[in-house]
Write a protein that holds these residues in place. Structure first.
Motif, PDB file in Angstrom:
ATOM      1  N   TYR B  32      10.571  29.125 -23.165  1.00 31.32           N
ATOM      2  CA  TYR B  32      10.360  30.305 -24.131  1.00 31.32           C
ATOM      3  C   TYR B  32      10.392  29.852 -25.151  1.00 31.32           C
ATOM      4  O   TYR B  32      11.596  29.761 -25.995  1.00 31.32           O
ATOM      5  CB  TYR B  32      10.928  31.455 -23.656  1.00 31.32           C
ATOM      6  CG  TYR B  32      11.505  31.065 -22.022  1.00 31.32           C
ATOM      7  CD1 TYR B  32      12.470  30.749 -21.079  1.00 31.32           C
ATOM      8  CD2 TYR B  32      10.850  32.763 -22.036  1.00 31.32           C
ATOM      9  CE1 TYR B  32      12.659  31.521 -19.939  1.00 31.32           C
ATOM     10  CE2 TYR B  32      10.525  32.891 -19.644  1.00 31.32           C
ATOM     11  CZ  TYR B  32      11.553  31.957 -19.344  1.00 31.32           C
ATOM     12  OH  TYR B  32      11.943  32.653 -17.874  1.00 31.32           O
ATOM     13  N   PHE B  33       9.057  30.724 -25.914  1.00 32.51           N
ATOM     14  CA  PHE B  33       9.335  29.810 -27.310  1.00 32.51           C
ATOM     15  C   PHE B  33       8.607  30.951 -27.997  1.00 32.51           C
ATOM     16  O   PHE B  33       7.326  31.868 -27.129  1.00 32.51           O
ATOM     17  CB  PHE B  33       7.688  28.376 -27.154  1.00 32.51           C
ATOM     18  CG  PHE B  33       8.475  27.573 -26.021  1.00 32.51           C
ATOM     19  CD1 PHE B  33       7.721  27.441 -25.302  1.00 32.51           C
ATOM     20  CD2 PHE B  33       9.097  26.533 -26.885  1.00 32.51           C
ATOM     21  CE1 PHE B  33       8.269  25.970 -24.617  1.00 32.51           C
ATOM     22  CE2 PHE B  33       9.961  25.481 -26.101  1.00 32.51           C
ATOM     23  CZ  PHE B  33       8.985  24.917 -25.392  1.00 32.51           C
ATOM     24  N   MET B  34       9.499  31.288 -28.933  1.00 33.18           N
ATOM     25  CA  MET B  34       8.898  32.220 -29.668  1.00 33.18           C
ATOM     26  C   MET B  34       8.615  31.966 -31.898  1.00 33.18           C
ATOM     27  O   MET B  34       9.095  31.303 -31.702  1.00 33.18           O
ATOM     28  CB  MET B  34      10.013  33.644 -29.695  1.00 33.18           C
ATOM     29  CG  MET B  34       9.741  34.012 -28.529  1.00 33.18           C
ATOM     30  SD  MET B  34      11.846  34.144 -27.929  1.00 33.18           S
ATOM     31  CE  MET B  34      11.939  32.766 -26.851  1.00 33.18           C
ATOM     32  N   TRP B  35       8.363  32.581 -32.282  1.00 35.03           N
ATOM     33  CA  TRP B  35       7.875  32.838 -33.453  1.00 35.03           C
ATOM     34  C   TRP B  35       8.361  34.150 -33.874  1.00 35.03           C
ATOM     35  O   TRP B  35       7.614  35.141 -33.573  1.00 35.03           O
ATOM     36  CB  TRP B  35       6.462  32.655 -34.001  1.00 35.03           C
ATOM     37  CG  TRP B  35       6.190  31.142 -33.705  1.00 35.03           C
ATOM     38  CD1 TRP B  35       5.158  30.659 -33.381  1.00 35.03           C
ATOM     39  CD2 TRP B  35       6.357  29.802 -34.229  1.00 35.03           C
ATOM     40  NE1 TRP B  35       5.219  29.263 -32.851  1.00 35.03           N
ATOM     41  CE2 TRP B  35       5.683  28.681 -33.586  1.00 35.03           C
ATOM     42  CE3 TRP B  35       6.778  30.015 -36.326  1.00 35.03           C
ATOM     43  CZ2 TRP B  35       5.756  27.484 -34.523  1.00 35.03           C
ATOM     44  CZ3 TRP B  35       7.096  28.985 -36.318  1.00 35.03           C
ATOM     45  CH2 TRP B  35       6.171  27.236 -36.087  1.00 35.03           C
ATOM     46  N   TYR B  36       9.144  33.697 -34.904  1.00 31.89           N
ATOM     47  CA  TYR B  36       9.692  35.359 -35.595  1.00 31.89           C
ATOM     48  C   TYR B  36       8.800  35.210 -37.004  1.00 31.89           C
ATOM     49  O   TYR B  36       9.726  34.429 -37.484  1.00 31.89           O
ATOM     50  CB  TYR B  36      11.238  35.290 -36.397  1.00 31.89           C
ATOM     51  CG  TYR B  36      11.476  35.827 -34.250  1.00 31.89           C
ATOM     52  CD1 TYR B  36      11.517  35.038 -33.700  1.00 31.89           C
ATOM     53  CD2 TYR B  36      12.295  37.258 -34.467  1.00 31.89           C
ATOM     54  CE1 TYR B  36      12.325  35.093 -32.032  1.00 31.89           C
ATOM     55  CE2 TYR B  36      12.306  37.683 -32.838  1.00 31.89           C
ATOM     56  CZ  TYR B  36      12.558  36.446 -31.441  1.00 31.89           C
ATOM     57  OH  TYR B  36      12.903  37.123 -30.864  1.00 31.89           O
ATOM     58  N   ARG B  37       8.580  36.518 -37.474  1.00 34.86           N
ATOM     59  CA  ARG B  37       8.210  36.113 -38.604  1.00 34.86           C
ATOM     60  C   ARG B  37       9.704  37.798 -39.971  1.00 34.86           C
ATOM     61  O   ARG B  37      10.146  38.453 -39.390  1.00 34.86           O
ATOM     62  CB  ARG B  37       7.686  37.359 -39.382  1.00 34.86           C
ATOM     63  CG  ARG B  37       6.747  37.673 -41.125  1.00 34.86           C
ATOM     64  CD  ARG B  37       4.826  38.367 -40.668  1.00 34.86           C
ATOM     65  NE  ARG B  37       5.077  39.179 -40.647  1.00 34.86           N
ATOM     66  CZ  ARG B  37       4.340  39.824 -40.353  1.00 34.86           C
ATOM     67  NH1 ARG B  37       3.057  39.550 -40.665  1.00 34.86           N
ATOM     68  NH2 ARG B  37       4.071  40.688 -39.578  1.00 34.86           N
ATOM     69  N   GLN B  38      10.234  36.676 -41.079  1.00 32.94           N
ATOM     70  CA  GLN B  38      11.169  37.265 -41.668  1.00 32.94           C
ATOM     71  C   GLN B  38      10.955  37.761 -43.490  1.00 32.94           C
ATOM     72  O   GLN B  38      10.832  36.852 -43.959  1.00 32.94           O
ATOM     73  CB  GLN B  38      12.513  37.009 -41.187  1.00 32.94           C
ATOM     74  CG  GLN B  38      13.251  37.180 -42.050  1.00 32.94           C
ATOM     75  CD  GLN B  38      14.846  36.760 -41.805  1.00 32.94           C
ATOM     76  OE1 GLN B  38      15.685  35.265 -41.396  1.00 32.94           O
ATOM     77  NE2 GLN B  38      16.278  37.400 -41.861  1.00 32.94           N
ATOM     78  N   TYR B  39      10.939  38.986 -43.696  1.00 35.00           N
ATOM     79  CA  TYR B  39      10.547  39.149 -45.140  1.00 35.00           C
ATOM     80  C   TYR B  39      12.212  39.145 -45.440  1.00 35.00           C
ATOM     81  O   TYR B  39      13.286  39.238 -45.134  1.00 35.00           O
ATOM     82  CB  TYR B  39       9.865  40.313 -44.928  1.00 35.00           C
ATOM     83  CG  TYR B  39       8.318  40.328 -45.025  1.00 35.00           C
ATOM     84  CD1 TYR B  39       8.197  41.514 -43.656  1.00 35.00           C
ATOM     85  CD2 TYR B  39       7.689  39.669 -45.662  1.00 35.00           C
ATOM     86  CE1 TYR B  39       6.784  41.410 -43.503  1.00 35.00           C
ATOM     87  CE2 TYR B  39       6.040  39.722 -45.507  1.00 35.00           C
ATOM     88  CZ  TYR B  39       5.905  40.557 -44.105  1.00 35.00           C
ATOM     89  OH  TYR B  39       4.397  40.890 -43.968  1.00 35.00           O
ATOM     90  N   SER B  40      11.301  38.682 -47.262  1.00 29.80           N
ATOM     91  CA  SER B  40      12.963  38.457 -47.946  1.00 29.80           C
ATOM     92  C   SER B  40      14.340  40.146 -47.374  1.00 29.80           C
ATOM     93  O   SER B  40      13.420  41.186 -47.520  1.00 29.80           O
ATOM     94  CB  SER B  40      12.846  38.378 -49.278  1.00 29.80           C
ATOM     95  OG  SER B  40      14.302  38.057 -50.125  1.00 29.80           O
ATOM     96  N   ARG B  41      15.105  39.921 -46.706  1.00 27.82           N
ATOM     97  CA  ARG B  41      16.187  41.126 -46.844  1.00 27.82           C
ATOM     98  C   ARG B  41      16.033  41.821 -45.717  1.00 27.82           C
ATOM     99  O   ARG B  41      16.266  42.459 -46.066  1.00 27.82           O
ATOM    100  CB  ARG B  41      16.175  41.583 -48.344  1.00 27.82           C
ATOM    101  CG  ARG B  41      16.781  40.917 -49.266  1.00 27.82           C
ATOM    102  CD  ARG B  41      17.594  42.099 -50.729  1.00 27.82           C
ATOM    103  NE  ARG B  41      17.880  40.822 -51.337  1.00 27.82           N
ATOM    104  CZ  ARG B  41      19.122  40.210 -51.592  1.00 27.82           C
ATOM    105  NH1 ARG B  41      20.350  40.732 -50.423  1.00 27.82           N
ATOM    106  NH2 ARG B  41      19.865  39.662 -52.135  1.00 27.82           N
ATOM    107  N   LYS B  42      14.955  41.755 -44.966  1.00 32.21           N
ATOM    108  CA  LYS B  42      14.927  41.906 -43.474  1.00 32.21           C
ATOM    109  C   LYS B  42      15.099  41.162 -41.960  1.00 32.21           C
ATOM    110  O   LYS B  42      15.507  40.368 -42.315  1.00 32.21           O
ATOM    111  CB  LYS B  42      13.685  42.234 -43.332  1.00 32.21           C
ATOM    112  CG  LYS B  42      12.627  43.906 -44.674  1.00 32.21           C
ATOM    113  CD  LYS B  42      13.466  44.727 -43.970  1.00 32.21           C
ATOM    114  CE  LYS B  42      12.650  45.477 -45.243  1.00 32.21           C
ATOM    115  NZ  LYS B  42      13.064  46.772 -44.946  1.00 32.21           N
ATOM    116  N   GLY B  43      15.267  41.903 -41.527  1.00 33.14           N
ATOM    117  CA  GLY B  43      15.758  41.158 -40.084  1.00 33.14           C
ATOM    118  C   GLY B  43      14.149  40.858 -39.455  1.00 33.14           C
ATOM    119  O   GLY B  43      12.847  40.646 -39.595  1.00 33.14           O
ATOM    120  N   PRO B  44      14.689  39.334 -38.715  1.00 33.61           N
ATOM    121  CA  PRO B  44      13.568  38.848 -37.766  1.00 33.61           C
ATOM    122  C   PRO B  44      12.108  39.560 -36.932  1.00 33.61           C
ATOM    123  O   PRO B  44      13.149  40.609 -36.229  1.00 33.61           O
ATOM    124  CB  PRO B  44      13.462  37.613 -36.970  1.00 33.61           C
ATOM    125  CG  PRO B  44      15.453  38.015 -37.806  1.00 33.61           C
ATOM    126  CD  PRO B  44      15.969  39.115 -38.047  1.00 33.61           C
TER     127      PRO B  44
END
Lengths: 116, 111
Positions: B32-44
């Motif tokens: 299983y493969f995932m991509w997450y985006r994380q902005y500064s000071r935020k959760g994925p």
């Protein structure tokens, strides 16, 4: 998806003290997890919070340092005990929920702890 | 050797460019493969979730998995300044409970 709320969002803590982080989910979920993200590092799984039983800890993490509670299917707490500056980190609650793609894992906004 | 390798960047591109983000891994049990985006000071924030090899498209995002090469990619078309964030790849084996993350690639899309 699930809405995951964490409290506190950030805190500055004194060395040697303990802090409990709360995680509330807007729906019942079977699987809840706690991750740590140290400065400049990626996320590392601390433990799986099991409802009604002791948490399952990953290698390198122990219950005495990171006690976890999971009283029901929507709530969990993580305590960081006897903190040192090395515990300064983001602590993230996550849940696994069904989706159209399969079972996917979502994260809360994180609790940013600084130990001084 | 880490289980998951990801170039930390930073990667800087002009607005409108096609962005390619990549991870390699060593554990052949990952399914299983995932991509997450994380902005500064935020959760994925979960962007893409794929199982097994192949491509998956969602709007401007395309996730690609090549299990034979142990290589995954995320392509962002028509990149926008709002895409500026850290992108984390993650993967899991078996029942998919434990995620193993890359260190993240910091992306900046400039006007």
């Amino acid at each position: 998806s699930a809405v995951i709320s964490q409290k506190p969002s950030r805190d500055i803590c004194q060395r040697g003290t303990s802090l409990t982080i709360q995680c509330q989910v807007d729906s019942q979920v079977t699987m809840m997890f706690w991750y740590r993200q140290q400065p400049g590092q990626s996320l590392t799984l601390i433990a799986t919070a099991n409802q009604g039983s002791e948490a399952t800890y990953e290698s390198g993490f122990v219950i005495d340092k990171f006690p976890i509670s999971r009283p029901n299917l929507t709530f969990s707490t993580l305590t960081v005990s006897n903190m040192s500056p090395e515990d300064s980190s983001i602590y993230l609650c996550s849940v696994k929920t069904p989706s159209v793609s399969g079972n996917t894992i979502y994260f809360g906004e994180g609790s940013w702890l600084t130990v001084v | 050797q880490k289980e998951v390798e990801q170039d930390p960047g930073p990667l800087s591109v002009p607005e409108g460019a096609i962005v390619s983000l990549n991870c390699t891994y060593s554990n052949s049990a990952f399914q299983y493969f995932m991509w997450y985006r994380q902005y500064s000071r935020k959760g994925p924030e979960l962007l893409m979730y794929t199982y097994s090899s192949g491509n998956k498209e969602d709007g401007r995002f395309t996730a690609q998995v090549d299990k034979s090469s142990k290589y995954i990619s995320l392509f962002i078309r028509d990149s926008q300044p709002s895409d500026s964030a850290t992108y984390l790849c993650a993967m899991s084996a078996g029942g998919g409970n434990k995620l193993t993350f890359g260190t993240g690639t910091q992306l900046k899309v400039e006007l």
